[in-house]
Scaffold this motif. Sequence first.
Motif, PDB file in Angstrom:
ATOM      1  N   SER A  73      20.512  35.885  46.046  1.00 37.57           N
ATOM      2  CA  SER A  73      21.016  35.010  44.946  1.00 37.57           C
ATOM      3  C   SER A  73      21.735  35.663  44.112  1.00 37.57           C
ATOM      4  CB  SER A  73      19.845  34.481  44.587  1.00 37.57           C
ATOM      5  OG  SER A  73      18.963  33.572  45.318  1.00 37.57           O
ATOM      6  N   HIS A  74      21.267  36.886  43.504  1.00 39.00           N
ATOM      7  CA  HIS A  74      22.392  37.393  42.735  1.00 39.00           C
ATOM      8  C   HIS A  74      23.640  37.892  43.287  1.00 39.00           C
ATOM      9  CE1 HIS A  74      18.227  39.320  40.938  1.00 39.00           C
ATOM     10  NE2 HIS A  74      18.573  38.092  40.412  1.00 39.00           N
ATOM     11  N   ALA A  75      23.787  38.207  44.654  1.00 35.04           N
ATOM     12  CA  ALA A  75      25.223  38.648  44.948  1.00 35.04           C
ATOM     13  C   ALA A  75      25.782  37.397  45.161  1.00 35.04           C
ATOM     14  CB  ALA A  75      24.723  39.152  46.359  1.00 35.04           C
ATOM     15  N   ALA A  76      25.223  36.134  45.550  1.00 34.30           N
ATOM     16  CA  ALA A  76      25.967  34.812  45.579  1.00 34.30           C
ATOM     17  C   ALA A  76      26.519  34.598  44.280  1.00 34.30           C
ATOM     18  CB  ALA A  76      25.026  33.779  46.418  1.00 34.30           C
ATOM     19  N   ARG A  77      26.064  34.702  43.409  1.00 34.74           N
ATOM     20  CA  ARG A  77      26.424  34.171  41.748  1.00 34.74           C
ATOM     21  C   ARG A  77      27.608  35.213  41.712  1.00 34.74           C
ATOM     22  NH1 ARG A  77      20.916  32.963  41.093  1.00 34.74           N
ATOM     23  NH2 ARG A  77      20.527  34.952  40.033  1.00 34.74           N
ATOM     24  N   ILE A  78      27.613  36.422  41.691  1.00 35.36           N
ATOM     25  CA  ILE A  78      28.672  37.377  41.437  1.00 35.36           C
ATOM     26  C   ILE A  78      29.855  37.006  42.284  1.00 35.36           C
ATOM     27  CG2 ILE A  78      29.115  39.796  41.611  1.00 35.36           C
ATOM     28  CD1 ILE A  78      26.167  40.761  40.940  1.00 35.36           C
ATOM     29  N   ILE A  79      29.668  36.866  43.504  1.00 36.70           N
ATOM     30  CA  ILE A  79      30.621  36.728  44.561  1.00 36.70           C
ATOM     31  C   ILE A  79      31.487  35.271  43.978  1.00 36.70           C
ATOM     32  CG2 ILE A  79      31.193  35.858  47.013  1.00 36.70           C
ATOM     33  CD1 ILE A  79      28.995  37.859  47.710  1.00 36.70           C
ATOM     34  N   SER A  80      30.827  34.363  43.715  1.00 31.26           N
ATOM     35  CA  SER A  80      31.220  33.156  43.365  1.00 31.26           C
ATOM     36  C   SER A  80      31.959  33.113  41.803  1.00 31.26           C
ATOM     37  CB  SER A  80      29.967  32.023  42.827  1.00 31.26           C
ATOM     38  OG  SER A  80      30.409  30.847  42.458  1.00 31.26           O
ATOM     39  N   ALA A  81      31.569  34.028  41.051  1.00 36.54           N
ATOM     40  CA  ALA A  81      32.308  34.480  39.851  1.00 36.54           C
ATOM     41  C   ALA A  81      33.645  35.176  40.239  1.00 36.54           C
ATOM     42  CB  ALA A  81      31.431  35.406  38.853  1.00 36.54           C
ATOM     43  N   ILE A  82      33.423  36.049  41.061  1.00 36.28           N
ATOM     44  CA  ILE A  82      34.769  36.876  41.546  1.00 36.28           C
ATOM     45  C   ILE A  82      35.878  35.963  42.071  1.00 36.28           C
ATOM     46  CG2 ILE A  82      35.627  38.742  42.962  1.00 36.28           C
ATOM     47  CD1 ILE A  82      32.891  40.147  42.671  1.00 36.28           C
ATOM     48  N   GLY A  83      35.108  35.031  43.103  1.00 34.12           N
ATOM     49  CA  GLY A  83      36.144  34.065  43.558  1.00 34.12           C
ATOM     50  C   GLY A  83      36.831  33.063  42.757  1.00 34.12           C
ATOM     51  N   ALA A  84      36.145  32.844  41.849  1.00 37.64           N
ATOM     52  CA  ALA A  84      36.720  31.802  40.755  1.00 37.64           C
ATOM     53  C   ALA A  84      37.880  32.536  39.743  1.00 37.64           C
ATOM     54  CB  ALA A  84      35.646  31.413  39.932  1.00 37.64           C
ATOM     55  N   GLU A  85      38.202  33.733  39.991  1.00 42.39           N
ATOM     56  CA  GLU A  85      39.204  34.255  39.186  1.00 42.39           C
ATOM     57  C   GLU A  85      40.075  34.514  39.825  1.00 42.39           C
ATOM     58  OE1 GLU A  85      38.934  34.531  35.900  1.00 42.39           O
ATOM     59  OE2 GLU A  85      36.711  34.316  35.839  1.00 42.39           O
ATOM     60  N   ALA A  86      41.733  34.650  39.265  1.00 44.56           N
ATOM     61  CA  ALA A  86      42.878  34.610  40.066  1.00 44.56           C
ATOM     62  C   ALA A  86      43.615  35.813  39.649  1.00 44.56           C
ATOM     63  CB  ALA A  86      43.785  33.389  39.798  1.00 44.56           C
ATOM     64  N   ASP A  87      43.403  36.485  38.403  1.00 40.57           N
ATOM     65  CA  ASP A  87      44.005  37.662  38.002  1.00 40.57           C
ATOM     66  C   ASP A  87      43.199  38.831  38.280  1.00 40.57           C
ATOM     67  OD1 ASP A  87      46.044  38.753  35.909  1.00 40.57           O
ATOM     68  OD2 ASP A  87      43.981  39.425  35.288  1.00 40.57           O
ATOM     69  N   SER A  88      43.966  39.932  38.645  1.00 34.75           N
ATOM     70  CA  SER A  88      43.034  41.124  39.250  1.00 34.75           C
ATOM     71  C   SER A  88      42.417  41.631  37.888  1.00 34.75           C
ATOM     72  CB  SER A  88      44.173  42.207  39.595  1.00 34.75           C
ATOM     73  OG  SER A  88      44.912  41.888  40.605  1.00 34.75           O
ATOM     74  N   ASP A  89      42.857  41.684  36.652  1.00 32.90           N
ATOM     75  CA  ASP A  89      42.133  42.273  35.668  1.00 32.90           C
ATOM     76  C   ASP A  89      40.616  41.433  35.471  1.00 32.90           C
ATOM     77  OD1 ASP A  89      42.965  44.488  33.951  1.00 32.90           O
ATOM     78  OD2 ASP A  89      44.572  43.270  33.890  1.00 32.90           O
ATOM     79  N   THR A  90      40.804  40.195  35.625  1.00 39.72           N
ATOM     80  CA  THR A  90      39.541  39.179  35.139  1.00 39.72           C
ATOM     81  C   THR A  90      38.579  39.327  36.573  1.00 39.72           C
ATOM     82  OG1 THR A  90      40.896  37.359  36.074  1.00 39.72           O
ATOM     83  CG2 THR A  90      40.412  37.700  33.832  1.00 39.72           C
ATOM     84  N   ILE A  91      39.236  39.649  37.797  1.00 38.70           N
ATOM     85  CA  ILE A  91      38.370  39.708  38.912  1.00 38.70           C
ATOM     86  C   ILE A  91      37.677  40.964  38.824  1.00 38.70           C
ATOM     87  CG2 ILE A  91      38.684  40.582  41.493  1.00 38.70           C
ATOM     88  CD1 ILE A  91      40.848  38.733  41.485  1.00 38.70           C
ATOM     89  N   LEU A  92      38.161  42.165  38.368  1.00 38.61           N
ATOM     90  CA  LEU A  92      37.196  43.492  38.099  1.00 38.61           C
ATOM     91  C   LEU A  92      36.342  43.214  37.139  1.00 38.61           C
ATOM     92  CD1 LEU A  92      39.952  46.177  38.314  1.00 38.61           C
ATOM     93  CD2 LEU A  92      37.933  46.329  39.570  1.00 38.61           C
ATOM     94  N   ASP A  93      36.414  42.526  36.050  1.00 35.98           N
ATOM     95  CA  ASP A  93      35.648  42.249  34.849  1.00 35.98           C
ATOM     96  C   ASP A  93      34.391  41.527  35.611  1.00 35.98           C
ATOM     97  OD1 ASP A  93      37.003  43.834  33.003  1.00 35.98           O
ATOM     98  OD2 ASP A  93      38.137  42.239  32.341  1.00 35.98           O
TER      99      ASP A  93
END
Length: 448
Positions: free
Chosen positions: A153-173
Amino acid sequence: MTRPVIRLGDLRNSFEGVIPSIIGTIDDDGMPNISYLSHVYYIDETHVALSNQFFSKTAANVRRLGVATVMVVDALSGAQHLLDLQFEQSCDSGEVFERISTHLDVMSHLRGHEGLMKLKSADIYRVTQIREVLAAAPLAPPPEPRPHRDRISHAARIISAIGAEADSDTILDAALDGLRDEMAFRNLMVLLPNEDETVLTMVASRGYDRYGTGAEVPVGTGVIGMTAASKRPVLIADLTRARRYARAITGDTAQIPLPGLEAPQCQMAVPMMAKGRLRGVIFAESELSFAFTHEDEAALGLIANQLASCLLLADLQAQAVQPSIALPPAPDTDSRRFRFRYFLHDDSVFIDNEYLIRGVPGRLLYYFVRKFTESGQRDFSNREIRRDSSLRLPDFKDNLETRLILLRRRLDEKAGPLRLSRPERGQVRLEFDGLPDIEVVGAAPALP
């Protein structure tokens, strides 16, 4: 009272090699033989693997009768268990062999015994029975069981947050913030390989008293470098027996020190893979032994690959963007001048005699500064950068965006007279406090 069934997966803490295991065999006449093992490797709920580095007597007994008994000890609780084993096969290649070989290479390096623990083969055994060894004097009080953590569940939420971003900086953060907040990983960093995959450069971190952006780790050195070299995850649950950590992780000639804990007890690193290539490494460490589990390792692997894919996609999308043309305001140069030195042999940059960066990011910064001094240009698009042959970018041009992130964050960390801003996606702008006096060590190539 019926005793609970013991599952092999419940004994994972006994397979970390903190306390050596013991293997017992017998010969044709029933004479017992005892040897020590550094590790027993979990394969699945019915199988384990042993590295074939036994004394000849143990190996001969196993080959003749096909059975052995191994005692394993949980380094946290002290619990002991006997595993009755039936030999099935020996392998000198494949997934199990490579995983064990990588682990032995890492442990050899950290203990200063490079090349002494090379794996010849991995022997696969079926576990026919698990028996608990009742302690004559149990630990008092027994250690409290660790709370269950739903890593999927933790990984699913983090992956969802990563996928919601389009800019490399915000993806890393999003990735690092999620690992810190969702999974309680307090000390983290992301490192990216250079163009020939010989060095990893730290681009983002959490949990350290300094950032260390631009710090380098040679591929093949320490937990981070071995993960990059093998492209396989590495988890060291307890570093008590591997005290070469400081030298192994930082390298010998690092211009920028890598951030790290003074006395780490547990380390984990996973490769970031996309399109069959190494895109980076996520590294986590803790001052507590056994802070990370194999469930943590599996979840981090999912997150790492999502991070790699999203960074790759963001870079490709930035390449396709055609930024609008706008005249930036004039730089606030005042009367200040600063020294900008560029070394052609390794593309390193020094500002006012302080090292800043090298490699492709250093080459990019020199390009931006030189363009400004010759034509006044301050805005650069990813598309323009990729098309300029004078930059001698590597043939695989799918990581420009992450190189710009590294350069931008390193400039921000130094808080010097140069900065890179992002007026819009797919574009960078050079910001000045003063004007540069450029010195090139070597002959500079001509601009087109």
